[in-house]
Design a protein around this motif. Structure first.
Motif, PDB file in Angstrom:
ATOM      1  N   ASP A 255       3.539   3.405 -10.008  1.00 37.69           N
ATOM      2  CA  ASP A 255       4.347   4.405  -9.302  1.00 37.69           C
ATOM      3  C   ASP A 255       3.487   5.607  -8.922  1.00 37.69           C
ATOM      4  OD1 ASP A 255       7.062   3.220  -9.536  1.00 37.69           O
ATOM      5  OD2 ASP A 255       6.594   3.348 -11.682  1.00 37.69           O
ATOM      6  N   MET A 256       2.520   5.900  -9.783  1.00 37.40           N
ATOM      7  CA  MET A 256       1.659   7.055  -9.538  1.00 37.40           C
ATOM      8  C   MET A 256       0.231   6.739  -9.966  1.00 37.40           C
ATOM      9  SD  MET A 256       4.115  10.030 -11.150  1.00 37.40           S
ATOM     10  CE  MET A 256       3.482  11.476 -10.311  1.00 37.40           C
ATOM     11  N   PRO A 273      -7.342   1.890  -1.678  1.00 34.81           N
ATOM     12  CA  PRO A 273      -6.774   0.547  -1.535  1.00 34.81           C
ATOM     13  C   PRO A 273      -5.252   0.521  -1.744  1.00 34.81           C
ATOM     14  CG  PRO A 273      -8.811   0.453  -2.760  1.00 34.81           C
ATOM     15  CD  PRO A 273      -8.460   1.903  -2.626  1.00 34.81           C
ATOM     16  N   PHE A 274      -4.727   1.483  -2.496  1.00 33.40           N
ATOM     17  CA  PHE A 274      -3.275   1.566  -2.646  1.00 33.40           C
ATOM     18  C   PHE A 274      -2.659   2.312  -1.456  1.00 33.40           C
ATOM     19  CE2 PHE A 274      -4.803   0.771  -6.912  1.00 33.40           C
ATOM     20  CZ  PHE A 274      -3.880  -0.131  -7.415  1.00 33.40           C
ATOM     21  N   PHE A 275      -3.465   3.184  -0.814  1.00 32.48           N
ATOM     22  CA  PHE A 275      -2.978   3.869   0.377  1.00 32.48           C
ATOM     23  C   PHE A 275      -2.629   2.853   1.465  1.00 32.48           C
ATOM     24  CE2 PHE A 275      -3.417   5.711   4.555  1.00 32.48           C
ATOM     25  CZ  PHE A 275      -2.598   6.821   4.448  1.00 32.48           C
ATOM     26  N   GLN A 283       6.275   2.569  -1.726  1.00 32.95           N
ATOM     27  CA  GLN A 283       6.480   3.848  -2.420  1.00 32.95           C
ATOM     28  C   GLN A 283       5.423   4.011  -3.514  1.00 32.95           C
ATOM     29  OE1 GLN A 283       8.851   6.120  -1.669  1.00 32.95           O
ATOM     30  NE2 GLN A 283       8.191   7.471  -3.334  1.00 32.95           N
ATOM     31  N   ILE A 284       4.552   4.971  -3.361  1.00 37.22           N
ATOM     32  CA  ILE A 284       3.549   5.243  -4.397  1.00 37.22           C
ATOM     33  C   ILE A 284       3.005   6.657  -4.207  1.00 37.22           C
ATOM     34  CG2 ILE A 284       1.691   4.173  -3.011  1.00 37.22           C
ATOM     35  CD1 ILE A 284       0.348   3.375  -5.681  1.00 37.22           C
ATOM     36  N   GLU A 285       2.768   7.343  -5.325  1.00 43.35           N
ATOM     37  CA  GLU A 285       2.194   8.693  -5.255  1.00 43.35           C
ATOM     38  C   GLU A 285       0.740   8.647  -5.686  1.00 43.35           C
ATOM     39  OE1 GLU A 285       4.638  12.157  -6.637  1.00 43.35           O
ATOM     40  OE2 GLU A 285       5.964  10.550  -7.338  1.00 43.35           O
ATOM     41  N   LEU A 286      -0.131   9.184  -4.849  1.00 42.63           N
ATOM     42  CA  LEU A 286      -1.574   9.184  -5.108  1.00 42.63           C
ATOM     43  C   LEU A 286      -1.996  10.634  -5.311  1.00 42.63           C
ATOM     44  CD1 LEU A 286      -2.412   6.731  -2.181  1.00 42.63           C
ATOM     45  CD2 LEU A 286      -2.134   6.146  -4.600  1.00 42.63           C
ATOM     46  N   GLU A 350      -1.758  15.849   5.869  1.00 44.54           N
ATOM     47  CA  GLU A 350      -0.623  15.158   6.503  1.00 44.54           C
ATOM     48  C   GLU A 350       0.460  14.779   5.486  1.00 44.54           C
ATOM     49  OE1 GLU A 350      -2.812  12.048   8.428  1.00 44.54           O
ATOM     50  OE2 GLU A 350      -3.293  13.291  10.173  1.00 44.54           O
ATOM     51  N   GLY A 351       0.296  15.248   4.270  1.00 43.86           N
ATOM     52  CA  GLY A 351       1.331  15.032   3.249  1.00 43.86           C
ATOM     53  C   GLY A 351       1.334  13.639   2.654  1.00 43.86           C
ATOM     54  N   LEU A 352       0.240  12.883   2.863  1.00 40.81           N
ATOM     55  CA  LEU A 352       0.216  11.493   2.394  1.00 40.81           C
ATOM     56  C   LEU A 352      -0.428  11.332   1.021  1.00 40.81           C
ATOM     57  CD1 LEU A 352      -0.656   9.955   5.862  1.00 40.81           C
ATOM     58  CD2 LEU A 352       1.556   9.873   4.670  1.00 40.81           C
ATOM     59  N   LEU A 353      -1.126  12.363   0.587  1.00 41.33           N
ATOM     60  CA  LEU A 353      -1.710  12.364  -0.764  1.00 41.33           C
ATOM     61  C   LEU A 353      -1.196  13.598  -1.500  1.00 41.33           C
ATOM     62  CD1 LEU A 353      -5.476  11.626   0.119  1.00 41.33           C
ATOM     63  CD2 LEU A 353      -3.734   9.968  -0.601  1.00 41.33           C
ATOM     64  N   GLY A 354      -1.184  13.543  -2.807  1.00 41.82           N
ATOM     65  CA  GLY A 354      -0.764  14.696  -3.605  1.00 41.82           C
ATOM     66  C   GLY A 354      -1.941  15.316  -4.339  1.00 41.82           C
TER      67      GLY A 354
END
Lengths: 449, 449
Positions: A255-256, A273-275, A283-286, A350-354
């Protein structure tokens, strides 16, 4: 209940994953002093063509040469661990997995790219690689890799570290590298610094200048960089690819994902690779984990800036604290970088990574808890990922969520025991967010166009 | 061409192998000060009953408790490597394999027995373990193991090492152990030494006395020893059992096995499971490698002697250089022991095991060659096995024999880089065979019966 999830050597990935292929927008180009994009020619003085091509490539999959896989086999595939004992200690319903990159002979994930870079340079007829190193992690990795392909390696090690951290220096020599205390009398850059201050402690910026100067001035010599650039992150994606396979073997998907983030090679290596799945709707948080004292993503500005402290490199669009920002002396030396990979910066923008920032003492607390439960004493950089994972696992313990968490154990702490010693002695500082210093260095951002 | 041969966790051995079952003669008993065999009762003050039983047992297979296997899984099964790159560098037709015991969190094979000892003590209701340590390898292993089973650990570290080798000291603290510079004021033994010399540098003998004194005087505290005793060697046989399975997976069986030999736990650990085959008629050479400066098996006398320098332990029949022999200050601290395991001594005396002595500089040359070819920087103890293996591989290169060689890489050298530094600086000595000193100490052998 399995502890280690192992891949066979035959299951080692055959291709690196290039995140550019799945980015919603094309990557921002590096710019020259004139404000125009830097072409491949400008890099040819210090990098072989194959690496320049990889730096620019939009291909999703890039083949890992057999000769590179042959050397990586000395420690890869690296094990994925289920942290049963840490979970128990935290009394959390979360499942915690970690990828163990500390198993390389140099003790971190860095050799993944060092080996590839040495190979392509050897192929291009290069005889010697130069590089800079601070505490010595990267210098060790390139020394090891150079030895494996019969390349000479010349390392410019920051003078103060050369004196204070002799162990990695000796390790580099064991692998046959020549190690100098930088600044040296061997380069124009070094001599000019020594002329002003014969007892200079040196800096990473000066060491880079020396290494690049030698590489640029000799046709048989190239330069190698351990993070930030696209091709470096590309070579590290073998970490995330293996982790994905290993999790699938036990029917899991995270999940994260948490990884320490300095220049970005470690975070990009496990996360990209998870991106690819995230780009396809999964659904995944990086989450990149950085020190509160050097909060590039969480407090920096997204702008064109130099990659080095002095202003020699092309300008890259990235999150930056200003190229002349001097981070406090935290013990996670690998995370004391003012900027970040352009690819990570763009995806984060772009809000795609945390991203999350963690104070130093919390990271050492996490490192000790990890050592007490899982055994391995982690590197101070890696403790950042552990601290962020523990925060989330504790949150899960409160909410009852059984999330699957994955972090990258980027290296062991065998050469960082003095840092642990200072932690036990209560001598470590947390350092407030250095707001004024960052404001000042950001005022020096180069003007573009 | 595979590099690593891996076992699954489910293939980890379920039993330890007890060599006593296959010895042609019963083991010689340890003797008390009165010359009579020491019974189990004499040991009960410092060891739990389960370990005393193992010390005396004649059973061929002894079950490894599930709880012990659960902890060993953090790094076991350990990988077996085919040293392709070393073979190529030596241009030898010999096949070289090595078992990599450096992968444990403490960095050596020592935790294999530390974990088992901690478990049995916990089962017996013990709250604390005491032990001594020199450079810190054993102290780290017992600190790690104690932490895993919730036991307190108190380590008496030789004063001079406490000051000069702070990294393993910090590692012990990271795993929660209490570490004292020995001699201390906490024991009668320590106080008596300090009364004579308040600045005593300490010694392993004094540290043992302190650790045993505390264990013997408190009902909830026991003592743990890292080598020499039968039960310690028993716990290490998991190394050889795994290696045998792994070699079988690639259709190989060794012609010769090499391992460094100090107290014998490392050599016994890899060699004994193959001795079982030798006892059944199989052709195999099992060779203990020792330093020329401390040549216990190759130049010692087979006689009853004390296990410690001071003369507190029961008498054991073993190869010895005399219990008050002080070996030269070589960097392989783990091999600076005047005696040897009674089991190994007996089998060597019967011509069933081999031994060879190697001078210090040759071992470091071998260590550097290994690091340059295989990557891993080996511990100075392990370089002894590497040096002996290289000798044989070179011999094979001359004769054309394609022998299969196996050695035990007992640990990594991450905490021994100052030794490598001194080697590169040309500061290491080879030390002649200390004939006069050995003659003198052998004159002090205790009289028996």
């Amino acid at each position: 209940m399995k502890t280690k999830i192992l891949l066979k050597e035959s299951e080692m990935p055959t291709h690196w994953y290039n995140v550019i292929a799945d980015m919603p927008n094309p990557p921002t180009p590096p710019l020259g002093p004139d404000g125009n994009p830097v072409g491949p020619d400008a890099l040819a003085a210090i990098f072989p063509e194959a690496l320049i091509q990889q730096e620019m490539s939009g291909e999703r999959w890039i083949k890992i040469p057999d000769e590179v896989r042959e050397v990586l086999r000395l420690w890869r595939p690296s094990p994925l661990y289920r942290a049963h004992r840490l979970e128990k200690m935290l009394n959390t319903p979360a499942k915690i997995f970690y990828k163990n990159e500390s198993v390389s002979p140099a003790g971190s994930h860095k050799p993944n790219t060092a080996v590839a870079q040495a190979y392509y340079n050897k192929q291009a007829g290069i005889k010697k690689l130069t590089t800079e190193t601070g505490a010595g992690q990267w210098g060790c990795s390139i020394a090891l890799a150079g030895q494996m392909f019969g390349l000479e390696v010349e390392v410019f090690m920051v003078n103060i570290s050369y004196g204070q951290k002799p162990y990695r220096r000796t390790m580099m020599k064991t692998w046959g590298a020549q190690v100098h205390a930088s600044p040296t009398n061997l380069t124009e850059s070094g001599r000019s610094v020594l002329a002003k201050d014969p007892n200079s402690e040196g800096s990473l910026g000066i060491a880079i200048s020396e290494a690049v100067e030698i590489a640029a001035s000799r046709p048989d010599t190239n330069y190698a960089l351990g993070s930030v650039l696209n091709h470096v992150l590309l070579h590290q994606t073998i970490i995330g690819e293996e982790a994905k396979k290993q999790l699938a073997m036990v029917g899991e998907y995270p999940d994260m994902i948490f990884a320490p983030c300095g220049g970005g090679s470690n975070f990009g290596g496990i996360a990209f690779p998870f991106f690819a799945d995230k780009a396809a709707g999964k659904q995944i948080e990086l989450i990149a984990v950085e020190p509160t004292s050097c909060p590039t993503l969480t407090k920096g500005t997204y702008a064109y800036d130099f990659g080095d402290a002095i202003g020699l490199t092309p300008l890259m669009k990235m999150y930056t604290l200003g190229h002349d920002f001097m981070p406090p002396g935290i013990h996670a030396g690998g995370l004391r970088y003012h900027g970040d990979s352009a690819l990570i910066s763009q995806l984060y923008n772009e809000g795609l990574l945390g991203a999350v920032a963690v104070p130093q003492i919390e990271t050492f607390e996490a490192g000790v808890l990890f050592a007490k439960s899982e055994g391995i004493v982690p590197a101070p950089e890696s403790t950042h990922a552990i601290a962020a994972t523990i925060r989330e696992a504790k949150r899960c313990a409160e909410t009852g969520e059984a999330k699957t968490l994955l972090f990258n154990l980027s290296g062991h702490g065998h050469f960082d025991m003095t840092s642990y010693d200072r932690y036990f002695a209560g001598e470590l500082e947390d350092y407030d967010y250095p707001e004024e210093a960052i404001k000042e260095s950001l005022a020096h951002l180069p003007k573009v166009g």
